[in-house]
Design an enzyme around this catalytic site. Structure first.
Site, PDB file in Angstrom:
ATOM      1  N   GLU A 144      -1.142  -0.629  -4.041  1.00 16.34           N
ATOM      2  CA  GLU A 144      -2.344   0.038  -3.700  1.00 16.34           C
ATOM      3  C   GLU A 144      -2.256   1.448  -3.732  1.00 16.34           C
ATOM      4  O   GLU A 144      -1.209   2.055  -3.238  1.00 16.34           O
ATOM      5  CB  GLU A 144      -2.792  -0.518  -2.510  1.00 16.34           C
ATOM      6  CG  GLU A 144      -4.337   0.268  -2.063  1.00 16.34           C
ATOM      7  CD  GLU A 144      -4.854  -0.385  -0.697  1.00 16.34           C
ATOM      8  OE1 GLU A 144      -5.480   0.276  -0.161  1.00 16.34           O
ATOM      9  OE2 GLU A 144      -4.562  -1.557  -0.496  1.00 16.34           O
ATOM     10  N   HIS A 199     -12.089  -2.500   0.089  1.00 19.84           N
ATOM     11  CA  HIS A 199     -11.431  -2.003   1.265  1.00 19.84           C
ATOM     12  C   HIS A 199     -12.171  -2.198   2.450  1.00 19.84           C
ATOM     13  O   HIS A 199     -13.372  -1.894   2.528  1.00 19.84           O
ATOM     14  CB  HIS A 199     -10.997  -0.511   0.900  1.00 19.84           C
ATOM     15  CG  HIS A 199     -10.405   0.245   2.023  1.00 19.84           C
ATOM     16  ND1 HIS A 199     -11.105   0.975   2.913  1.00 19.84           N
ATOM     17  CD2 HIS A 199      -9.128   0.285   2.325  1.00 19.84           C
ATOM     18  CE1 HIS A 199     -10.141   1.641   3.607  1.00 19.84           C
ATOM     19  NE2 HIS A 199      -8.742   1.045   3.111  1.00 19.84           N
ATOM     20  N   ASP A 215     -15.042   0.957  -0.734  1.00 24.91           N
ATOM     21  CA  ASP A 215     -15.100   0.680   0.643  1.00 24.91           C
ATOM     22  C   ASP A 215     -16.579   0.393   0.796  1.00 24.91           C
ATOM     23  O   ASP A 215     -17.523   1.465   0.612  1.00 24.91           O
ATOM     24  CB  ASP A 215     -14.548   1.597   1.447  1.00 24.91           C
ATOM     25  CG  ASP A 215     -14.544   1.275   2.996  1.00 24.91           C
ATOM     26  OD1 ASP A 215     -15.585   1.054   3.454  1.00 24.91           O
ATOM     27  OD2 ASP A 215     -13.432   1.100   3.785  1.00 24.91           O
ATOM     28  N   GLU A 244     -10.158   3.061  -2.209  1.00 23.31           N
ATOM     29  CA  GLU A 244     -10.686   3.548  -1.136  1.00 23.31           C
ATOM     30  C   GLU A 244     -11.229   4.949  -0.838  1.00 23.31           C
ATOM     31  O   GLU A 244     -11.899   5.192  -0.018  1.00 23.31           O
ATOM     32  CB  GLU A 244      -9.864   3.099   0.147  1.00 23.31           C
ATOM     33  CG  GLU A 244      -8.569   3.880   0.288  1.00 23.31           C
ATOM     34  CD  GLU A 244      -7.402   3.592   1.309  1.00 23.31           C
ATOM     35  OE1 GLU A 244      -7.559   3.853   2.557  1.00 23.31           O
ATOM     36  OE2 GLU A 244      -6.705   2.751   0.825  1.00 23.31           O
ATOM     37  N   ASP A 275       0.827  -1.278  -0.084  1.00 22.92           N
ATOM     38  CA  ASP A 275      -0.098   0.139  -0.104  1.00 22.92           C
ATOM     39  C   ASP A 275       0.918   1.161  -0.120  1.00 22.92           C
ATOM     40  O   ASP A 275       1.497   1.587   0.834  1.00 22.92           O
ATOM     41  CB  ASP A 275      -0.939   0.006   1.339  1.00 22.92           C
ATOM     42  CG  ASP A 275      -1.968   0.985   1.201  1.00 22.92           C
ATOM     43  OD1 ASP A 275      -1.849   1.940   0.256  1.00 22.92           O
ATOM     44  OD2 ASP A 275      -2.880   0.910   2.139  1.00 22.92           O
ATOM     45  N   HIS A 316      -0.535   4.313   0.075  1.00 24.14           N
ATOM     46  CA  HIS A 316      -1.056   5.121   0.575  1.00 24.14           C
ATOM     47  C   HIS A 316      -1.358   6.567   0.262  1.00 24.14           C
ATOM     48  O   HIS A 316      -1.439   7.621   0.604  1.00 24.14           O
ATOM     49  CB  HIS A 316      -0.757   5.260   2.218  1.00 24.14           C
ATOM     50  CG  HIS A 316      -1.692   5.054   3.266  1.00 24.14           C
ATOM     51  ND1 HIS A 316      -1.962   6.044   4.150  1.00 24.14           N
ATOM     52  CD2 HIS A 316      -2.674   4.145   3.434  1.00 24.14           C
ATOM     53  CE1 HIS A 316      -3.031   5.487   4.845  1.00 24.14           C
ATOM     54  NE2 HIS A 316      -3.517   4.318   4.605  1.00 24.14           N
TER      55      HIS A 316
END
Length: 381
Positions: free
Chosen positions: A209, A284, A257, A235, A183, A185
């Site tokens: 991700e 997510h 999500d 997400e 990830d 982020h």
């Protein structure tokens, strides 16, 4: 059947639950929350309740249309998350009223079990190998880790080498038969992502991700074209309309999500849209039991599903755990890395209402950390 009440519960460690009750005694539960903005979403749920009270909860699509469109200003994380939790609760009521699980209402099951993965951190140079070994011991066949903690948007050679070494340490623990996802982020710039992802490619991540922030989605195609590693994101996208450009950019994995992207109703449509781009679904879910149950109902019935995130034991869960608010933990067990399909009606989890009401009396005020670079400037968390 009519809706007679909508309640919300601020439950530790960082969640918001909603309870929708009907005049014939049926109750549905959902999880509407934006992490760090739970009180704001709670206010949004209270406003949306005005559209629901007195209406038939079984008209799920009609109510979804009202909640999302019966106002001039629409969308965004707060409203979409409020809608998401209420939508989950409406599907829960519909399933319970018919005595069937939600996945039956979505067209029926296409699989008997759902592969899940767990989080092992990686924000700072830490013992990620040991954390990976613990997840393997718990039965998981896949884990996810952060590529880096505080990192420059254009990381230097030493920072890149450090990222690669951490992922390599996890790969050594997992071997070739298990998977690691990485990830980013949104902490990197586009150029940095194009440089770092090929360095990770020999370690065969399942996917990388959110390599760039969602506001730079128009540059995602440049990242995808620079690597053979599957790219995932979603997400922080809240609708089909927001997923369309990233799918057009070539992402391999869509990650809506269920507590942010309009609930079961919208995520099933996002999954169908992703299928037209040959992209897979990996919802997510670093949240609580209701968000996980809703995600699993979609996973059970979605052909282009890949893997499901779950947050049992995640480091965010301080003071309470995912399973603390359910009466029967067995359906959410994953001793061999999968959660098996169940046929319980609605979402399929029974909430411990006494525990939820007691938790709400304590509440929480969870906020994400605020990071700074060494020069004092803001750093993406």
């Amino acid at each position: 059947m009519k809706i007679i009440s909508v309640e919300t519960f601020l439950v530790p460690p960082r969640w918001l639950f909603c309870r929708v009750a009907t005049d014939d005694g049926l109750v549905g539960w959902g999880e509407p929350v934006v992490e760090g903005r739970a009180e704001t979403v709670r206010a949004a749920v209270d406003e949306l309740a005005d559209l629901l009270l007195g209406r038939d909860p079984r008209r799920v699509e009609d109510l979804w249309q009202l909640m999302t469109k019966a106002a001039f200003y629409r969308g965004g994380p707060v409203l979409s998350s409020a809608v998401a939790g209420l939508d989950q609760a409406l599907w829960d009521i519909l399933g319970r009223s018919l005595g069937v699980p939600v996945h039956q209402l979505l067209g029926g099951a296409v699989r008997d079990e759902v592969r899940v993965y767990g989080w092992i951190g990686g924000d700072e140079p830490a013992e990620v190998a040991e954390a990976a070994a613990a997840q393997v011991a718990a039965g998981l066949t896949a884990v996810k880790m952060n590529a880096a903690g505080r990192v420059n948007r254009m990381p230097g050679r030493a920072e890149v080498a450090e990222m690669v070494s951490r992922v390599a340490a996890v790969r050594e623990v997992l071997g070739d038969s298990r998977d690691v996802a990485v990830d980013f982020h949104g902490r990197f710039g586009v150029a940095a992502a194009r440089r770092v992802i090929p360095e990770l490619a020999p370690l065969h991540p399942l996917f990388v991700e959110e390599p760039v922030l969602p506001e730079y989605s128009h540059r995602l195609g440049d990242v995808v074209s620079a690597t053979t590693v599957p790219v995932a994101c979603g997400e922080r996208l809240y609708s089909r309309a927001e997923f369309l450009p990233v799918l057009q950019a070539g992402i391999a994995v869509a990650q809506p999500d269920l507590s942010h992207a309009g609930g079961i109703s919208e995520v099933r449509r996002i999954a169908s849209l992703a299928e037209t781009f040959d992209a897979l679904l990996a919802p997510h879910c670093p949240l609580g039991p209701l968000s996980l149950a809703a995600s699993l109902q979609v996973a059970f019935s979605t052909p282009n599903f890949l893997i499901q995130e779950q947050s049992i034991g995640i480091h965010y869960n301080v003071g309470a755990e995912v399973l603390d608010y359910v009466l029967d933990r067995e359906p959410l067990a994953f001793p061999d890395g999968v959660i098996r399909r169940w046929e319980s009606p609605g979402l399929g989890v029974e909430i411990d209402e006494d525990a939820v009401r007691e938790a709400d009396r304590k509440g929480h005020r969870w906020r994400p950390p605020v990071w700074r670079h060494d020069d004092g400037s803001f750093a993406e968390w």
